[in-house]
Design a protein around this motif. Structure first.
Motif, mmCIF file in Angstrom:
data_model
loop_
_atom_site.group_PDB
_atom_site.id
_atom_site.type_symbol
_atom_site.label_atom_id
_atom_site.label_comp_id
_atom_site.label_asym_id
_atom_site.label_seq_id
_atom_site.Cartn_x
_atom_site.Cartn_y
_atom_site.Cartn_z
ATOM 1 N N CYS A 433 43.766 28.697 43.723
ATOM 2 C CA CYS A 433 42.374 29.154 43.602
ATOM 3 C C CYS A 433 42.427 30.603 43.142
ATOM 4 N N VAL A 434 42.214 30.836 41.872
ATOM 5 C CA VAL A 434 42.370 32.162 41.275
ATOM 6 C C VAL A 434 41.050 32.921 41.358
ATOM 7 N N ARG A 435 41.102 34.083 41.954
ATOM 8 C CA ARG A 435 39.899 34.901 42.034
ATOM 9 C C ARG A 435 39.715 35.668 40.731
ATOM 10 N N THR A 436 38.455 35.940 40.386
ATOM 11 C CA THR A 436 38.144 36.605 39.109
ATOM 12 C C THR A 436 37.310 37.855 39.314
ATOM 13 N N ASP A 437 37.239 38.353 40.549
ATOM 14 C CA ASP A 437 36.330 39.455 40.852
ATOM 15 C C ASP A 437 36.999 40.816 40.853
ATOM 16 N N GLY A 438 38.246 40.921 40.423
ATOM 17 C CA GLY A 438 38.923 42.204 40.396
ATOM 18 C C GLY A 438 39.637 42.534 41.679
ATOM 19 N N SER A 439 39.598 41.658 42.647
ATOM 20 C CA SER A 439 40.300 41.879 43.915
ATOM 21 C C SER A 439 41.804 41.725 43.704
ATOM 22 N N PRO A 440 42.632 42.149 44.662
ATOM 23 C CA PRO A 440 44.093 42.003 44.506
ATOM 24 C C PRO A 440 44.512 40.577 44.211
ATOM 25 N N GLU A 441 43.750 39.595 44.742
ATOM 26 C CA GLU A 441 44.112 38.194 44.494
ATOM 27 C C GLU A 441 43.839 37.764 43.050
ATOM 28 N N SER A 442 43.196 38.632 42.286
ATOM 29 C CA SER A 442 42.909 38.289 40.881
ATOM 30 C C SER A 442 43.809 39.034 39.910
ATOM 31 N N GLY A 443 44.907 39.588 40.424
ATOM 32 C CA GLY A 443 45.773 40.397 39.569
ATOM 33 C C GLY A 443 46.802 39.632 38.782
ATOM 34 N N GLY A 444 46.913 38.324 39.006
ATOM 35 C CA GLY A 444 47.885 37.524 38.267
ATOM 36 C C GLY A 444 47.473 37.317 36.815
ATOM 37 N N PRO A 445 48.318 36.638 36.035
ATOM 38 C CA PRO A 445 48.027 36.464 34.599
ATOM 39 C C PRO A 445 46.743 35.690 34.337
ATOM 40 N N THR A 446 46.437 34.677 35.173
ATOM 41 C CA THR A 446 45.222 33.893 34.938
ATOM 42 C C THR A 446 43.978 34.738 35.171
ATOM 43 N N GLY A 447 43.965 35.487 36.281
ATOM 44 C CA GLY A 447 42.830 36.359 36.554
ATOM 45 C C GLY A 447 42.664 37.435 35.501
ATOM 46 N N ARG A 448 43.776 38.010 35.055
ATOM 47 C CA ARG A 448 43.700 39.047 34.018
ATOM 48 C C ARG A 448 43.166 38.483 32.720
ATOM 49 N N ALA A 449 43.645 37.291 32.349
ATOM 50 C CA ALA A 449 43.190 36.673 31.100
ATOM 51 C C ALA A 449 41.681 36.421 31.153
ATOM 52 N N PHE A 450 41.187 35.956 32.306
ATOM 53 C CA PHE A 450 39.747 35.683 32.419
ATOM 54 C C PHE A 450 38.942 36.969 32.287
ATOM 55 N N ARG A 451 39.374 38.027 32.973
ATOM 56 C CA ARG A 451 38.594 39.268 32.964
ATOM 57 C C ARG A 451 38.648 39.988 31.613
ATOM 58 N N THR A 452 39.775 39.934 30.930
ATOM 59 C CA THR A 452 39.920 40.673 29.669
ATOM 60 C C THR A 452 39.509 39.865 28.452
#
Length: 469
Positions: A433-452
């Protein structure tokens, strides 16, 4: 590609009749192999009718067989030309008779273009007469008729080129005034065009001329000009050494000088593998002065090199430069026996760029295969539940990957959860469950790709802080 093999010409037509006859049986066998789920190797064949080398590769796809036809004539000519140059230099180094060396060179060059006839005339030292050097395909009567003719301002193409010290390109022997005194000799043999270029020695003296004849009028193309450049360079080496060295000096001294000036990297070593000669190109390739390399073992520059049989080639080797940098290398070796010792000559090619291009072609082929398969799936599958796993499957199978998955974003919970997957690591996604809100749990490649909104790459989960255990 020949016009009659263009896709628009072959569309809707049987392919087998258009192929070279010698490819018919291998083509049928390759189709059977592909339909059986195997990957048959590409076939290469010279097509006598078209005067071209043709490569054919057959592959199976869900939509049917994909046939890739390629005109590889340029590559085959380049390979033959490179091998011919090596063979000519080897004859010079071995002290072979000049006639044999020049004849070998001209036969190699004539193989580069259909209907091309080549000739070398030698200018007598201190005189003004042209003597026969080599002409393997010209009529013997014509060769005899022009042997011993004097150079001059209007002495055909060769005599005029030697006189002017400049190339003379005669488009039509039947009408050019330079051939007025020689026209009656050439035309009965069907010779119509003659392009002649002087061969210069190291001191600037004219050694002879290299000529190309055709049985129809015409002017040289850029490909002909490159052949002329190679011919005059190699002929100058052969003729120059023949005239400046005696019979006793045509072996090792000639080998050393010629190899040192060769365009390719050349290393000569003895039975103990210690280097005897390290030419300028090798010094540049390995970033070490020739004087420092001589005496070292060849394995200091090509680790693990055990040599190949004479005339053979070894690939998948690594070269090592003086600064420790390694690079992919291809080595071809020839050997001679000299005074009871085996002397090996290795020609080395840095194949870094070739391998880079091969990797790029492979990447594009994989990308094309994925896009083709996804396009077919879009047409074939009507539901998202069936389509998304098929997309993941295409990426895994053609991308040589372990796992691919697609996630859907939930804006309420600011999370991404897998909705489709394919691969042998599916259990990994059970609790993802990948977080996308900028929290530490969203720092992986999937979260970064979504945010950027761009690609994010992680080469090692254990080395990256955001993904390490």
């Amino acid at each position: 590609m020949p016009p009659d093999l263009a896709p628009e010409r072959l569309a809707g037509q049987p392919l087998a009749p258009a192929l070279p006859p010698s490819l018919a049986a291998p083509f049928a066998a390759a189709c059977a192999e592909a339909l059986a789920g195997r990957d048959p190797p590409a076939m290469e064949q010279f097509d006598q009718a078209r005067g071209r080398w043709i490569a054919l590769h057959v592959a199976a796809t869900p939509a049917g067989l994909v046939l890739r036809l390629s005109d590889i004539s340029a590559r085959k000519r380049a390979e033959a030309l490179a091998e011919g140059q090596r063979r000519t230099l080897e004859l010079v180094a071995l002290g072979a008779p000049l006639r044999e060396t020049l004849d070998t060179l001209l036969r190699v060059l004539e193989g580069q273009s259909r209907d091309m006839l080549c000739s070398i005339l030698l200018l007598e030292p201190g005189g003004g007469l042209m003597r026969h050097g080599a002409a393997p395909s010209l009529p013997e009567a014509f060769v005899a008729a022009i042997d011993g003719r004097a150079i001059g301002p209007q002495a055909g193409s060769c005599g005029t080129a030697a006189y002017r010290r400049a190339p003379v390109m005669v488009e039509d022997i039947a009408t050019d005034p330079l051939w007025e005194a020689y026209r009656a000799v050439a035309l009965p043999f069907g010779l119509r065009a003659c392009w002649s270029t002087p061969i210069f020695g190291t001191g600037g003296e004219v050694l002879g001329t290299f000529a190309i004849y055709y049985r129809h009028p015409g002017r040289p193309t850029p490909e002909h000009l490159e052949i002329i450049r190679i011919a005059t360079h190699l002929a100058a080496i052969a003729i120059g050494r023949e005239r400046t060295e005696g019979a006793l000096l045509r072996s090792e001294a000639r080998l050393s000088d010629i190899i040192r000036k060769a365009i390719n990297a050349v290393v000569v070593f003895g039975s103990d593998r210690r280097i005897l000669l390290f030419n300028d190109a090798a010094a540049a390739m390995f970033r070490m002065p020739s004087a420092d390399a001589v005496g070292q073992e060849v394995t200091a520059f090509v680790p693990g090199f055990t040599g190949t049989k004479a005339g053979g080639a070894a690939a998948d080797l690594r070269g090592r430069r003086a600064d420790g940098e390694e690079f992919p290398l291809e080595v071809s070796v020839s050997r001679i026996e000299s005074m009871g010792e085996t002397i090996s000559t290795a020609i080395l090619h840095d194949v870094s760029e070739r391998q880079r291009q091969a990797r790029e072609i492979e990447r594009l082929n994989r990308l094309y295969a994925v896009l083709s398969r996804v396009s077919q799936a879009i047409v074939r599958l009507r539901s998202e539940a069936a389509l998304l796993p098929e997309i993941c499957r295409a990426i895994v199978e053609h991308g040589d990957l372990r796992l691919a998955w697609i996630g859907r974003h939930d804006p309420v919970t600011a999370t991404l959860r897998p909705v489709a997957q394919w691969g042998d690591q599916g259990e990994y996604l059970a609790d993802v469950c990948v977080r996308t809100d900028g929290s530490p749990e969203s720092g992986g490649p999937t979260g970064r790709a979504f945010r950027t909104g761009g690609a994010a790459v992680c080469n090692d989960f254990f080395a990256e802080p955001a993904t390490s255990p």
